[in-house]
Design a protein around this motif. Structure first.
Motif, PDB file in Angstrom:
ATOM      1  N   GLU A 259     111.001  73.469   0.548  1.00  0.00           N
ATOM      2  CA  GLU A 259     111.609  72.254   1.088  1.00  0.00           C
ATOM      3  C   GLU A 259     112.874  72.601   1.866  1.00  0.00           C
ATOM      4  O   GLU A 259     113.572  73.559   1.562  1.00  0.00           O
ATOM      5  N   GLY A 260     113.161  71.792   2.889  1.00  0.00           N
ATOM      6  CA  GLY A 260     114.367  71.997   3.668  1.00  0.00           C
ATOM      7  C   GLY A 260     114.209  71.471   5.079  1.00  0.00           C
ATOM      8  O   GLY A 260     113.103  71.149   5.527  1.00  0.00           O
ATOM      9  N   PRO A 261     115.306  71.376   5.829  1.00  0.00           N
ATOM     10  CA  PRO A 261     115.264  70.857   7.195  1.00  0.00           C
ATOM     11  C   PRO A 261     114.399  71.727   8.096  1.00  0.00           C
ATOM     12  O   PRO A 261     114.107  72.883   7.771  1.00  0.00           O
ATOM     13  N   PRO A 262     113.969  71.197   9.231  1.00  0.00           N
ATOM     14  CA  PRO A 262     113.163  71.992  10.170  1.00  0.00           C
ATOM     15  C   PRO A 262     113.929  73.212  10.662  1.00  0.00           C
ATOM     16  O   PRO A 262     115.150  73.163  10.856  1.00  0.00           O
ATOM     17  N   GLY A 263     113.213  74.312  10.880  1.00  0.00           N
ATOM     18  CA  GLY A 263     113.813  75.491  11.479  1.00  0.00           C
ATOM     19  C   GLY A 263     114.610  76.364  10.542  1.00  0.00           C
ATOM     20  O   GLY A 263     115.347  77.249  10.996  1.00  0.00           O
ATOM     21  N   THR A 264     114.471  76.173   9.244  1.00  0.00           N
ATOM     22  CA  THR A 264     115.270  76.959   8.300  1.00  0.00           C
ATOM     23  C   THR A 264     114.532  78.171   7.750  1.00  0.00           C
ATOM     24  O   THR A 264     115.024  78.837   6.839  1.00  0.00           O
ATOM     25  N   GLY A 265     113.342  78.468   8.245  1.00  0.00           N
ATOM     26  CA  GLY A 265     112.671  79.705   7.884  1.00  0.00           C
ATOM     27  C   GLY A 265     111.578  79.584   6.847  1.00  0.00           C
ATOM     28  O   GLY A 265     111.143  80.592   6.278  1.00  0.00           O
ATOM     29  N   LYS A 266     111.062  78.379   6.594  1.00  0.00           N
ATOM     30  CA  LYS A 266     110.032  78.206   5.558  1.00  0.00           C
ATOM     31  C   LYS A 266     108.742  78.933   5.941  1.00  0.00           C
ATOM     32  O   LYS A 266     108.169  79.665   5.135  1.00  0.00           O
ATOM     33  N   THR A 267     108.282  78.733   7.179  1.00  0.00           N
ATOM     34  CA  THR A 267     107.048  79.391   7.619  1.00  0.00           C
ATOM     35  C   THR A 267     107.243  80.895   7.739  1.00  0.00           C
ATOM     36  O   THR A 267     106.368  81.687   7.329  1.00  0.00           O
ATOM     37  N   THR A 268     108.376  81.311   8.275  1.00  0.00           N
ATOM     38  CA  THR A 268     108.655  82.744   8.413  1.00  0.00           C
ATOM     39  C   THR A 268     108.686  83.424   7.055  1.00  0.00           C
ATOM     40  O   THR A 268     108.152  84.526   6.873  1.00  0.00           O
ATOM     41  N   ALA A 269     109.291  82.772   6.069  1.00  0.00           N
ATOM     42  CA  ALA A 269     109.352  83.350   4.722  1.00  0.00           C
ATOM     43  C   ALA A 269     107.952  83.530   4.146  1.00  0.00           C
ATOM     44  O   ALA A 269     107.659  84.533   3.484  1.00  0.00           O
ATOM     45  N   ALA A 270     107.070  82.558   4.381  1.00  0.00           N
ATOM     46  CA  ALA A 270     105.699  82.665   3.879  1.00  0.00           C
ATOM     47  C   ALA A 270     104.976  83.841   4.533  1.00  0.00           C
ATOM     48  O   ALA A 270     104.248  84.591   3.866  1.00  0.00           O
ATOM     49  N   ARG A 271     105.166  84.035   5.835  1.00  0.00           N
ATOM     50  CA  ARG A 271     104.511  85.144   6.532  1.00  0.00           C
ATOM     51  C   ARG A 271     105.036  86.494   6.048  1.00  0.00           C
ATOM     52  O   ARG A 271     104.257  87.427   5.820  1.00  0.00           O
ATOM     53  N   VAL A 272     106.348  86.603   5.883  1.00  0.00           N
ATOM     54  CA  VAL A 272     106.926  87.856   5.395  1.00  0.00           C
ATOM     55  C   VAL A 272     106.413  88.167   3.996  1.00  0.00           C
ATOM     56  O   VAL A 272     106.049  89.303   3.676  1.00  0.00           O
ATOM     57  N   MET A 273     106.375  87.137   3.148  1.00  0.00           N
ATOM     58  CA  MET A 273     105.912  87.323   1.782  1.00  0.00           C
ATOM     59  C   MET A 273     104.456  87.783   1.744  1.00  0.00           C
ATOM     60  O   MET A 273     104.096  88.703   1.003  1.00  0.00           O
ATOM     61  N   ALA A 274     103.586  87.144   2.554  1.00  0.00           N
ATOM     62  CA  ALA A 274     102.172  87.514   2.576  1.00  0.00           C
ATOM     63  C   ALA A 274     101.979  88.941   3.090  1.00  0.00           C
ATOM     64  O   ALA A 274     101.140  89.687   2.573  1.00  0.00           O
ATOM     65  N   THR A 275     102.751  89.334   4.094  1.00  0.00           N
ATOM     66  CA  THR A 275     102.646  90.693   4.625  1.00  0.00           C
ATOM     67  C   THR A 275     103.063  91.721   3.582  1.00  0.00           C
ATOM     68  O   THR A 275     102.393  92.737   3.386  1.00  0.00           O
ATOM     69  N   ALA A 276     104.170  91.443   2.894  1.00  0.00           N
ATOM     70  CA  ALA A 276     104.647  92.382   1.872  1.00  0.00           C
ATOM     71  C   ALA A 276     103.674  92.483   0.707  1.00  0.00           C
ATOM     72  O   ALA A 276     103.494  93.557   0.127  1.00  0.00           O
ATOM     73  N   ALA A 277     103.036  91.358   0.358  1.00  0.00           N
ATOM     74  CA  ALA A 277     102.075  91.354  -0.754  1.00  0.00           C
ATOM     75  C   ALA A 277     100.697  91.832  -0.331  1.00  0.00           C
ATOM     76  O   ALA A 277      99.819  91.991  -1.174  1.00  0.00           O
ATOM     77  N   LYS A 278     100.495  92.050   0.971  1.00  0.00           N
ATOM     78  CA  LYS A 278      99.212  92.499   1.526  1.00  0.00           C
ATOM     79  C   LYS A 278      98.083  91.530   1.183  1.00  0.00           C
ATOM     80  O   LYS A 278      97.025  91.912   0.657  1.00  0.00           O
ATOM     81  N   VAL A 279      98.315  90.262   1.471  1.00  0.00           N
ATOM     82  CA  VAL A 279      97.289  89.233   1.322  1.00  0.00           C
ATOM     83  C   VAL A 279      97.194  88.468   2.641  1.00  0.00           C
ATOM     84  O   VAL A 279      98.120  88.472   3.452  1.00  0.00           O
ATOM     85  N   ASP A 280      96.059  87.797   2.854  1.00  0.00           N
ATOM     86  CA  ASP A 280      95.884  86.975   4.048  1.00  0.00           C
ATOM     87  C   ASP A 280      96.706  85.691   3.901  1.00  0.00           C
ATOM     88  O   ASP A 280      96.854  85.156   2.798  1.00  0.00           O
ATOM     89  N   LEU A 281      97.213  85.201   5.018  1.00  0.00           N
ATOM     90  CA  LEU A 281      97.930  83.930   5.038  1.00  0.00           C
ATOM     91  C   LEU A 281      97.179  82.972   5.948  1.00  0.00           C
ATOM     92  O   LEU A 281      96.942  83.264   7.122  1.00  0.00           O
TER      93      LEU A 281
END
Length: 468
Positions: A259-281
């Motif tokens: 949760e949070g205002p637009p543009g605060t990195g929610k989608t980017t955080a999900a992509r970084v997390m998925a890449t580090a965990a080596k799972v598909d997003l």
């Protein structure tokens, strides 16, 4: 007798029932909706046939009604046990029964498999235990496989003598590729995991250009990333701290709210997390679900969950979930929205029984979410607007040629900016400076070391404030 049966397949729970002289063994487990009826029926028939004393022969009993359909497979009777032309009674023999409820929403209606053996006629044999484990393992495995591509063309791969139907790795990979194709055709974006031979990524700390937000990054790592990469540690802690039968057997989250205002990195955080965990997003934008046609939105949402379940391990990221499931307060919710919310709640509940599933939902307005939906999330991560120190770190990413003092000045001038606002302002400063160089207003266009000065960034920040 079930231990070791089915070549490592997990055995379902069973119970003994005693009534007078009758003692029976019974076990029941769910047949997830994506499995489909046809392949489950074929596998159950093959398993019972392989376990009987007369391989290749199986007694089939079927019932149908407006409520449910049932088909039962049992071993054939001994010679002369029943008059010719009459169906033998199943008592005393090993039986596998499959129940399929009638439903208008077939994709969300689970079936049930029940195994039964009257122990007064003899103990459960190893072959019968293997048949139960085989069907149980198949039901679990096929939750991630697409019905139309699950068994077609694979009948040659079946090896009933080795614990039921065995699938080739090539077929599984093919079904996953088809699931990705369908997801992209529906409007979802699939960010594939790094290849197996890629350079090993660190478990934490590799956040790329998502500067600042140190506390938020730590919370995402602790709540989601490390739980995916080291689930055994989280499960071990839960086993040793919780009383038996208290509920979930692991602290690994299945649904997380960003949760949070637009543009605060929610989608980017999900992509970084998925890449580090080596799972598909799988990124699901809201427009890929909503439809002007009545009843289509909930079907699209249910289909998305079905397809994601076919992937070996994937994170489903639902953006702007508040547009799908607003609060039901005051009884003013539209019927179409209510139906979508109902599908969403059922699917989030179903994550508790499925291994490897994770849903991350993002919202700008948590207060607008339905209370029942909020309660389904195991954890919530708040992405607030960046502090002054965080804004300076973000400017350091997009204007690395400036000094520390310049970054602090820009941070002070960009109060109330989200990370996206800072990036857009820096991009605008670059474009304006490049255009000035092309026009010869800053000196020779061949001098590659001419970069935007602090003033260009301050002006871009000022204009961004006026146009937001």
């Amino acid at each position: 007798g079930a231990q070791g049966a089915g070549r490592g397949a997990a055995a379902p729970r069973a119970e003994l029932r005693a009534s007078g002289a009758l003692c029976a063994l019974s076990c029941r487990f769910s047949l997830p909706a994506p499995c489909g009826a046809d392949s489950a029926v074929i596998e159950a028939a093959a398993a019972v046939s392989g376990a009987s004393e007369a391989p290749g022969r199986t007694v089939v009993t079927a019932y149908d009604s407006n409520v449910a359909a049932q088909v039962a497979f049992s071993a054939p009777p001994t010679e002369g046990a029943a008059p010719a032309g009459e169906a033998p009674a199943p008592a005393g023999r090993f039986t596998l029964s499959l129940f399929f409820p009638r439903s208008n929403a077939a994709s969300s209606a689970d079936g049930t498999v029940e195994a039964y053996k009257d122990l007064s006629a003899g103990d459960l044999s190893r072959a019968e235990a293997e048949a139960i484990c085989s069907v149980h393992a198949g039901a679990r495995r096929r939750t991630r496989e697409r019905h139309s591509s699950r068994w077609v063309g694979d009948f040659g791969e079946w090896k009933p003598g080795e614990g039921g139907a065995q699938r080739s790795e090539r077929a599984v990979v093919g079904s996953q590729a088809e699931a990705m194709r369908q997801l992209e055709a529906m409007g979802a974006r699939v960010f594939k995991r790094p290849p197996a031979d890629a350079r090993e990524s660190p478990k934490t700390g590799d956040w790329g250009d998502l500067a600042g937000y140190d506390a938020v990054k730590r919370q995402v790592e602790d709540t989601v990333l490390l739980a995916i990469t080291s689930p055994e540690t989280y499960a071990d802690i839960a086993r040793r701290t919780r009383r038996a039968g208290s509920g979930k057997d692991s602290a690994v989250p299945r649904a997380v709210l960003f949760e949070g205002p637009p543009g605060t990195g929610k989608t980017t955080a999900a992509r970084v997390m998925a890449t580090a965990a080596k799972v598909d997003l799988v990124y699901l934008p809201i427009e890929s679900v909503l439809s002007k046609w009545y009843g289509e939105a909930e079907k699209q949402l249910a289909k998305t969950f079905d397809l994601v379940e076919q992937l070996e391990q994937a994170v489903l990221f639902i953006d702007e979930i508040d547009a799908l499931a607003t609060s039901r307060g005051g009884g003013e919710m539209h019927e179409a929205t209510r139906r979508v919310l109902s599908v969403l709640l059922r699917r989030l509940d179903g994550l508790e029984t499925r291994e490897g599933g994770l849903v991350i939902a993002a919202t700008n307005r948590k207060q607008d979410l339905d209370a029942a939906l909020r309660s389904r999330f195991d954890a919530a991560v708040c992405f607030d607007l960046p502090s002054s120190a965080d804004r300076a770190k973000i400017f350091a990413v997009y204007a690395q040629h400036l000094s520390d003092d310049d970054w602090r000045l820009l941070a002070d001038a960009s109060q109330s900016f989200a990370g996206r606002d800072i990036r857009k302002a820096c991009e605008d400063a670059e474009r304006r400076w490049a255009a000035a160089m092309v026009r010869g207003e800053t000196g020779s266009a061949d001098e590659g070391d001419l970069l935007p000065p602090l003033g260009s960034y301050l002006e871009a920040v000022r204009q961004r404030k006026e146009t937001r």
